[in-house]
Design a protein around this motif. Structure first.
Motif, mmCIF file in Angstrom:
data_model
loop_
_atom_site.group_PDB
_atom_site.id
_atom_site.type_symbol
_atom_site.label_atom_id
_atom_site.label_comp_id
_atom_site.label_asym_id
_atom_site.label_seq_id
_atom_site.Cartn_x
_atom_site.Cartn_y
_atom_site.Cartn_z
ATOM 1 N N VAL A 191 -28.890 -17.611 52.713
ATOM 2 C CA VAL A 191 -28.836 -16.525 53.693
ATOM 3 C C VAL A 191 -29.215 -15.198 53.024
ATOM 4 O O VAL A 191 -29.996 -14.415 53.569
ATOM 5 C CB VAL A 191 -27.431 -16.432 54.327
ATOM 6 N N GLU A 192 -28.689 -14.974 51.822
ATOM 7 C CA GLU A 192 -29.029 -13.736 51.105
ATOM 8 C C GLU A 192 -30.517 -13.684 50.805
ATOM 9 O O GLU A 192 -31.156 -12.639 50.922
ATOM 10 C CB GLU A 192 -28.234 -13.658 49.798
ATOM 11 N N PHE A 193 -31.066 -14.845 50.423
ATOM 12 C CA PHE A 193 -32.492 -14.901 50.113
ATOM 13 C C PHE A 193 -33.325 -14.481 51.327
ATOM 14 O O PHE A 193 -34.284 -13.719 51.206
ATOM 15 C CB PHE A 193 -32.862 -16.328 49.681
ATOM 16 N N LEU A 194 -32.937 -14.962 52.525
ATOM 17 C CA LEU A 194 -33.697 -14.617 53.733
ATOM 18 C C LEU A 194 -33.427 -13.184 54.166
ATOM 19 O O LEU A 194 -34.112 -12.666 55.047
ATOM 20 C CB LEU A 194 -33.331 -15.575 54.877
ATOM 21 N N SER A 195 -32.421 -12.534 53.571
ATOM 22 C CA SER A 195 -32.045 -11.189 54.006
ATOM 23 C C SER A 195 -32.561 -10.090 53.091
ATOM 24 O O SER A 195 -32.310 -8.920 53.366
ATOM 25 C CB SER A 195 -30.515 -11.079 54.109
ATOM 26 N N THR A 196 -33.255 -10.421 52.025
ATOM 27 C CA THR A 196 -33.803 -9.365 51.180
ATOM 28 C C THR A 196 -34.895 -8.624 51.940
ATOM 29 O O THR A 196 -35.499 -9.178 52.877
ATOM 30 C CB THR A 196 -34.418 -9.938 49.895
ATOM 31 N N THR A 197 -35.145 -7.396 51.551
ATOM 32 C CA THR A 197 -36.174 -6.611 52.227
ATOM 33 C C THR A 197 -37.512 -7.330 52.172
ATOM 34 O O THR A 197 -38.239 -7.387 53.174
ATOM 35 C CB THR A 197 -36.293 -5.227 51.552
ATOM 36 N N ALA A 198 -37.830 -7.893 51.012
ATOM 37 C CA ALA A 198 -39.127 -8.558 50.867
ATOM 38 C C ALA A 198 -39.230 -9.759 51.795
ATOM 39 O O ALA A 198 -40.247 -9.956 52.475
ATOM 40 C CB ALA A 198 -39.325 -8.988 49.415
ATOM 41 N N LEU A 236 -19.472 -10.868 52.091
ATOM 42 C CA LEU A 236 -20.171 -9.588 52.236
ATOM 43 C C LEU A 236 -19.637 -8.562 51.246
ATOM 44 O O LEU A 236 -20.391 -7.765 50.687
ATOM 45 C CB LEU A 236 -19.996 -9.067 53.665
ATOM 46 N N ALA A 237 -18.320 -8.605 51.009
ATOM 47 C CA ALA A 237 -17.724 -7.619 50.114
ATOM 48 C C ALA A 237 -18.297 -7.754 48.704
ATOM 49 O O ALA A 237 -18.388 -6.772 47.968
ATOM 50 C CB ALA A 237 -16.203 -7.797 50.094
ATOM 51 N N ARG A 238 -18.685 -8.973 48.334
ATOM 52 C CA ARG A 238 -19.196 -9.196 46.980
ATOM 53 C C ARG A 238 -20.718 -9.183 46.922
ATOM 54 O O ARG A 238 -21.289 -9.241 45.844
ATOM 55 C CB ARG A 238 -18.709 -10.565 46.459
ATOM 56 N N SER A 239 -21.387 -9.153 48.077
ATOM 57 C CA SER A 239 -22.836 -9.368 48.080
ATOM 58 C C SER A 239 -23.594 -8.162 47.540
ATOM 59 O O SER A 239 -23.263 -7.011 47.825
ATOM 60 C CB SER A 239 -23.316 -9.667 49.498
ATOM 61 N N ALA A 240 -24.618 -8.452 46.737
ATOM 62 C CA ALA A 240 -25.481 -7.391 46.226
ATOM 63 C C ALA A 240 -26.681 -7.181 47.139
ATOM 64 O O ALA A 240 -27.453 -6.256 46.964
ATOM 65 C CB ALA A 240 -25.958 -7.757 44.813
ATOM 66 N N VAL A 241 -26.869 -8.058 48.119
ATOM 67 C CA VAL A 241 -28.080 -8.023 48.940
ATOM 68 C C VAL A 241 -27.797 -7.510 50.354
ATOM 69 O O VAL A 241 -28.503 -6.655 50.880
ATOM 70 C CB VAL A 241 -28.698 -9.442 49.018
ATOM 71 N N VAL A 242 -26.747 -8.061 50.975
ATOM 72 C CA VAL A 242 -26.506 -7.774 52.384
ATOM 73 C C VAL A 242 -25.487 -6.648 52.500
ATOM 74 O O VAL A 242 -24.330 -6.801 52.096
ATOM 75 C CB VAL A 242 -26.004 -9.030 53.120
ATOM 76 N N HIS A 243 -25.935 -5.521 53.016
ATOM 77 C CA HIS A 243 -25.033 -4.387 53.254
ATOM 78 C C HIS A 243 -25.176 -3.972 54.695
ATOM 79 O O HIS A 243 -26.278 -3.761 55.186
ATOM 80 C CB HIS A 243 -25.383 -3.209 52.337
ATOM 81 N N ARG A 244 -24.062 -3.857 55.322
ATOM 82 C CA ARG A 244 -24.040 -3.504 56.731
ATOM 83 C C ARG A 244 -24.880 -2.260 57.029
ATOM 84 O O ARG A 244 -25.544 -2.174 58.066
ATOM 85 C CB ARG A 244 -22.571 -3.282 57.129
ATOM 86 N N THR A 261 -16.797 -10.674 60.828
ATOM 87 C CA THR A 261 -18.244 -10.835 60.896
ATOM 88 C C THR A 261 -18.596 -12.317 60.759
ATOM 89 O O THR A 261 -18.197 -12.953 59.786
ATOM 90 C CB THR A 261 -18.907 -10.054 59.759
ATOM 91 N N PHE A 262 -19.332 -12.833 61.726
ATOM 92 C CA PHE A 262 -19.651 -14.258 61.703
ATOM 93 C C PHE A 262 -21.126 -14.555 61.483
ATOM 94 O O PHE A 262 -21.507 -15.714 61.370
ATOM 95 C CB PHE A 262 -19.189 -14.923 62.998
ATOM 96 N N GLY A 263 -21.969 -13.525 61.462
ATOM 97 C CA GLY A 263 -23.391 -13.789 61.296
ATOM 98 C C GLY A 263 -24.080 -12.595 60.666
ATOM 99 O O GLY A 263 -23.563 -11.475 60.701
ATOM 100 N N ILE A 264 -25.240 -12.848 60.059
ATOM 101 C CA ILE A 264 -26.060 -11.778 59.488
ATOM 102 C C ILE A 264 -27.321 -11.702 60.335
ATOM 103 O O ILE A 264 -28.029 -12.706 60.463
ATOM 104 C CB ILE A 264 -26.447 -12.108 58.029
ATOM 105 N N PRO A 265 -27.617 -10.524 60.929
ATOM 106 C CA PRO A 265 -28.823 -10.441 61.760
ATOM 107 C C PRO A 265 -30.053 -10.879 60.963
ATOM 108 O O PRO A 265 -30.233 -10.460 59.820
ATOM 109 C CB PRO A 265 -28.900 -8.951 62.120
#
Lengths: 472, 300
Positions: free
Chosen positions: A358-365, A133-141, A158-162
């Motif tokens: 996971v990041e792909f499924l977490s983008t706004t789009a 998460l610290a390095r991610s450009a997509v998922v921000h708390r 943190t163990f999961g991304i909603p």
């Protein structure tokens, strides 16, 4: 190491044992009988997939079907990568996932009901995601509903991304409310009780104002956690159900059954909720977003738009609270995306790819697209508008409610504790026990369930060693 | 056949070895492992860290007997077996007599009809029966209403939920026992009936003194098998009521399932399994003793 029988650097394509590539390999093995070792290497490489990798992704229930187009998009964006999507029935998912953990057969990525996260974290089956998460450009708390995010955090990690969220609130018959003379949606418990009493006068015989199924633990837990008191005490090692605030909430909730404002039924006894709701036999129902579509489809008379009265006959409202709107909290439901770890998951490249997925499924789009495919509520608030959910009057109260969530204790034993809470409610609601006796019994049962946790904490304190309660 | 007895014995062991090996690996070992599990507190924490397993001796058993939920489950299971067992045996005996009667036509057809519930998937059956039992729309209450009986909330009333489950189980299971009874009936020699008729025995006396004694071994088999099956009551409440209302249909196996596979408290679940095992063995032995003394009395 047999599981990772990949031979680094070999250019042999990955294949399943029964496809053409495997047949080629077997034929090659026959030709090269003299160099048996080479053939063995070839076969081993064939049976155990090396790069380019395959990801195993388990999704639950209908999400397992509706996510398929997004999985194909991901494969298109990453040529050579294959995602094996497996849809697991929701009712069997918890058992199946637990068995997979015990049998070292977990997928790379999975959808996990967010109330199960503490349990799987205690099993040390999940990868802590904070470094990624610290390095991610997509998922921000900050992009997520805080209450929903909090359900993914156990002991500070943190163990999961909603992935999608849901929460329960009140569905009600707006036309009956108007006929009963209730001008605006109730915000406090007192107003809510009053609205129910008025509703009863305009309902058909045999009806009851509110449907609060006795076999579901969410409605009572919403009310109990609205009390503001923690449900467990002493570092979540003992029940706190006899706390005066919890007791008051419990007594109020049970009173709804005793006063006949809610019938003592289980949801399995209501053959078709939408039909009963449409007939006015229930005028209020504490449930979640999945019923929005169900009610639109199945509620009698709302179907043919030509005959529809002015506006829909039902609406939703955020939960009333003990002292007014601000105290009207609910629980964070929904599912998260998790990465499994343990045997079979120690190829860093494959895990990096799993995180990319996971990041792909977490983008706004992707969140907006998935919301349209599944009708699930996006976990990212900024996906609501592109999904077309923000302006929907029956969905807008969910946005309000999602900003008013209270967390439940995150202990692996929660599932069995929640079951005991429904038993206590049922005993008190049916009058086989007084409120105080039911709560005393509940505290005793919960203390018993948490005995192991007390022992583990005591052991940890004695050894001052790393915790065994969280995945380390 | 002049081989020395020792060699014969050794050869015999070789013949039964595969079966014994299978039994050892798939039966004896798991049972021993289960027994070992039942004296530990093996649970979720222990899956992650085996060091978090404690030997607790008989505490799981002690806790079980102190747990009102377990006592309720045992009571429910006994109730189910004590009422449902005899009802099932009676229904299957009645059905067997009917389809075996000389006057009945299309015997094979009736046999198939009665046997169908047994081979139908219980989950599908449960959905239909949930509708039959529905307090407002159910056919059962509709029929009762026709004879002036007020509606009963079959699955929602703690007093009626177990009888409703029993009715479903009897309907579901009597067909299998009926087939066994039919086989037993056909094994009774026709001459006995002729002799009894010549001696002037009325139909009831023929049933009492020819059919019932002739069926005694079959009945013992049916009763024991039915009872053992009924003590493992699980699918019916699992699909119909999930153990509710007010835990009135929670059976021992349903409790075991919840402890073991929902909450992953394997130590507790193993203890429940052994208590159930002891219960079933005791009752099966008791039944044999009762049957034997009854036979001796009738012979005397």
């Amino acid at each position: 190491m047999a599981r990772r029988g990949a031979v680094p650097g070999t250019a042999i394509p990955r294949c399943a044992p029964d496809d053409a590539c495997a047949r080629d390999a077997r034929r090659a093995g026959g030709r090269l009988r003299a160099v048996a070792r080479a053939a063995l290497v070839l076969l081993a490489a064939c049976a155990r997939p090396p790069a380019p990798p395959t990801l195993d992704f388990w999704a639950l229930g209908t999400e397992g079907e509706s996510v398929a187009p997004l999985v194909r998009d991901f494969e298109r964006a990453h040529p050579g990568v294959r995602v094996r999507l497996q849809a697991v029935a929701f009712s069997a998912a918890h058992e199946k996932l637990l068995t997979a953990v015990v049998g070292d057969a977990t997928p790379d990525v999975a959808q996990l009901g967010n109330t199960w996260i503490p349990e799987f974290a205690a099993l040390r089956a999940l990868e802590p995601l904070d470094p990624r998460l610290a390095r991610s450009a997509v998922v921000h708390r900050a992009d997520y509903f805080p209450g929903a995010w909090a359900t993914n955090v156990v002991d500070g990690r943190t163990f999961g991304i909603p992935w999608y969220v849901d929460t329960r609130l009140v569905f009600y018959r707006s036309d009956l409310m108007a006929r009963a003379g209730v001008a605006r949606a109730p915000e406090s418990w007192a107003e809510w009780t009053d609205a129910m009493r008025r509703l009863r006068r305009v309902q058909p015989a045999g009806g009851a104002p509110a449907l609060l199924p006795l076999n579901e633990f969410e409605p009572p837990l919403i009310i109990l956690s609205q009390s503001g008191a923690p449900l467990l005490r002493d570092h979540d090692t003992r029940g706190n159900f006899r706390d005066p605030r919890v007791r008051a909430a419990f007594a109020w909730y049970v009173g709804l059954f005793r006063d006949g404002l809610a019938p003592p039924v289980a949801s399995t006894q209501v053959s078709n909720v939408a039909q009963e709701f449409g007939a006015g036999r229930y005028a209020m129902y504490v449930t979640g977003p999945w019923n929005v579509g169900e009610f639109r489809r199945w509620m009698p008379d709302t179907l043919p738009p030509a005959r529809r009265p002015a506006g829909p006959r039902w609406a939703t409202m955020a939960m009333p609270g003990p002292t007014g709107a601000a105290s009207g909290t609910s629980l964070a439901g929904g599912s998260s995306l998790v990465l499994f770890r343990g045997p079979g998951h120690d190829d860093p490249a494959r895990r990096a790819l799993a995180w990319q997925f996971v990041e792909f499924l977490s983008t706004t789009a992707a969140q907006a697209r998935f919301a349209q495919l599944s009708s699930d509520l996006p976990a990212r608030a900024d996906a609501w508008a592109p999904a077309g959910f923000g302006a929907d009057p029956q969905l807008a109260p969910f946005l309000t409610q999602l900003r008013r969530l209270t967390p439940l204790p995150s202990v692996p034993e929660w599932e069995s504790i929640a079951t005991r809470v429904t038993h206590a409610v049922e005993r008190a609601a049916r009058g086989t026990m007084t409120v105080d006796a039911a709560l005393a019994a509940l505290d005793a049962e919960v203390d018993d369930i948490l005995e192991k946790r007390r022992w583990l904490l005591a052991r940890r304190a004695a050894a001052a060693a790393p915790t065994h309660l969280s995945a380390r | 056949m002049t081989a020395r007895p020792a060699a014969t014995g050794r050869a015999g062991w070789w013949f039964v070895a595969p079966a014994l090996a299978l039994l050892a690996v798939f039966f004896v070992l798991p049972v021993l492992a289960g027994l070992a599990l039942s004296v530990t507190d093996f649970d979720l924490y222990a899956v992650a860290d085996p060091g978090a397993t404690r030997l607790v001796g008989l505490r799981n058993y002690a806790r079980l007997f102190a747990d009102p939920a377990f006592r309720t489950a045992v009571r429910n299971t006994l109730y189910f077996a004590a009422v449902g067992g005899p009802l099932t045996v009676a229904a299957s005996l009645g059905a067997a007599l009917l389809v075996n009667a000389r006057l009945v036509r299309w015997k094979a057809f009736w046999r198939t009809v009665f046997f169908t519930p047994f081979v139908t998937t219980l989950v599908a059956v449960a959905i239909v029966w949930r509708y039959l039992y529905h307090p407002r729309y159910g056919l059962v209450n509709y029929a009762l209403g026709a004879v002036g009986v007020p509606p009963v909330d079959w699955l929602g009333d703690p007093r009626w939920a177990m009888p409703a489950i029993i009715l479903l189980a009897v309907w579901k299971n009597f067909g299998y026992n009926m087939l066994i009874f039919v086989a037993g009936l056909q094994a009774i020699p026709a001459e006995l009936y002729e002799a009894a008729a010549l001696d002037g025995a009325a139909p009831w006396q023929r049933f009492r003194h020819v059919t019932l004694p002739g069926l005694a071994p079959t009945t013992l088999f049916v009763v024991v098998v039915t009872m053992i099956g009924y003590f493992q009551l699980f699918a019916e409440p699992f699909a119909m009521t999930q153990g509710g209302p007010l835990e009135s249909t929670t059976s021992v196996v349903l409790l075991l399932y919840a402890e073991g596979f929902r909450f992953w408290r394997m130590g507790n679940a193993a203890a429940i399994a052994f208590v159930l095992f002891a219960l079933v063995v005791t009752l099966a032995l008791l039944q044999r003793v009762v049957q034997r003394s009854a036979r001796q009395r009738s012979a005397a």
